[in-house]
Design an enzyme around this catalytic site. Structure first.
Site, PDB file in Angstrom:
ATOM      1  N   LYS A 120       7.970   8.948 -15.400  1.00  0.00           N
ATOM      2  CA  LYS A 120       7.082   9.536 -14.759  1.00  0.00           C
ATOM      3  C   LYS A 120       6.540  10.462 -15.399  1.00  0.00           C
ATOM      4  CE  LYS A 120       7.009   6.499 -11.265  1.00  0.00           C
ATOM      5  NZ  LYS A 120       5.882   5.812 -10.667  1.00  0.00           N
ATOM      6  N   LYS A 129       1.955  -4.611  -9.345  1.00  0.00           N
ATOM      7  CA  LYS A 129       3.400  -4.914  -8.807  1.00  0.00           C
ATOM      8  C   LYS A 129       2.750  -5.968  -7.219  1.00  0.00           C
ATOM      9  CE  LYS A 129       3.828   0.148  -9.378  1.00  0.00           C
ATOM     10  NZ  LYS A 129       2.904   0.875 -10.281  1.00  0.00           N
TER      11      LYS A 129
END
Length: 323
Positions: A134, A236
């Site tokens: 990230k 997702k």
């Protein structure tokens, strides 16, 4: 005869899980169970704070309305709320036997903190070495230094990066400056570096760093198309919608030579095991982005393999609706 139940859950998170600007203390959601002709099908409905447009309360209302109609013998269309559409479509697929049991439990390890920890775990990994980092949570320059360090330390590493639209073009450029140009092709992709798709495309073309769409997939009017610098589509399902919708996006991506990645929205272990089955079914050649089970302090009914985290059973859940 059709019957349905909706159970609620609230699982404690590990400290330090921050979504955009909110610290997530519990992962809350529902399990849906459909019953017909002696068979059952299950799914998880868990909108993700800061990312889902629907609230938990809206998801519950929509799920109950859909289930009530289904129990009366109707075949309602998919809910307009993605988390509800996905969870119910999984339950229907289990009920009808159309969601294969075989699962893809390979994971791209997620680097949440110390890059040295990631280097150690990757050195023990056999086969293809893929990890996710990230970026965008700290200074862009720091992110660039960390990414460069990882690529230098592990010559056969492919990195997936996710910026969640954090950077201005100037910050994205600052990140790229610290990544050695000769290693940039080992960045498999950087998800959504900039605040707009146009800025992200310009960044890719200026730096040679491949990008992937994630949030853009959920923008109104999104179409899968071939674009210079775009190598992957990240899906997702909790944020995208039903299995049919996810399957359609995967097929469009593959038709254009793009990689499609099934990815987690920090579902419970129950939801993650279903996502692993979806990944094996729709994207068997890709490592899914499902390395989030250890962000939650308890597993839920179905375990992720080889994980030593306490398990919550069905008997411990509250039934919030049944018919």
């Amino acid at each position: 005869m059709r019957n349905a139940k909706l159970y609620s859950f609230s699982l404690p998170m590990e400290a330090g899980v921050v979504l955009r600007y909110q610290r997530l203390k519990t992962r809350d959601g529902f399990l849906v169970c459909l019953e017909q002709n002696g068979k059952q099908g299950w799914g998880e409905i868990s909108p993700l704070p800061e990312f889902s447009h629907e609230t938990l309360e809206q998801a519950q209302d929509a799920a109950q309305s859909w289930l009530a109609a289904w129990c009366l013998g109707e075949n309602p269309t998919d809910s307009e709320l993605p988390s509800v559409a996905f969870g119910i479509s999984c339950a229907l697929a289990e009920l009808e036997g159309t969601l294969p049991e075989e699962a893809n439990y390979r994971a791209a390890p997620l680097c949440n903190g110390d890059p040295d920890d990631l280097i150690l775990s990757l050195n023990e990994m056999s086969g293809e070495k893929v990890a996710k980092v990230k970026v965008g949570l700290y200074e862009a320059v720091r992110d660039g230094i960390v990414v460069n360090l990882l690529l230098e330390a592990i010559p056969d590493l492919k990195l997936r990066l996710d910026a969640n639209r954090s950077w201005t073009p100037a910050k994205a450029e600052g990140f790229a400056k610290y990544v050695n140009p000769q290693w940039r092709d080992r960045i498999a992709f950087l998800e959504e570096p900039c605040k707009t798709p146009e800025e992200s495309l310009a960044f890719s073309q200026a730096t040679g760093i491949n990008i992937a769409w994630d949030e853009t997939v959920r923008d109104e009017g999104f179409e899968v198309k071939a674009q210079e610098g775009v190598t992957a589509i990240v899906i997702k399902p909790t944020l995208v919608g039903s299995l049919a919708r996810c399957q359609s996006i995967v097929e469009q991506a593959h038709a254009l030579g793009l990689e499609a990645i099934i990815s987690s929205s920090i579902e419970s272990s129950f939801g993650l095991t279903q996502l692993a089955r979806v990944a094996q079914w729709l994207t068997p050649d890709s490592i899914p982005g499902l390395d989030t089970v250890d962000l939650i302090k308890q597993q839920l009914i179905r375990c992720w393999p080889d994980v030593d985290i306490p398990l919550i059973t069905l008997e411990q859940l509250k039934t919030v609706w049944q018919q």
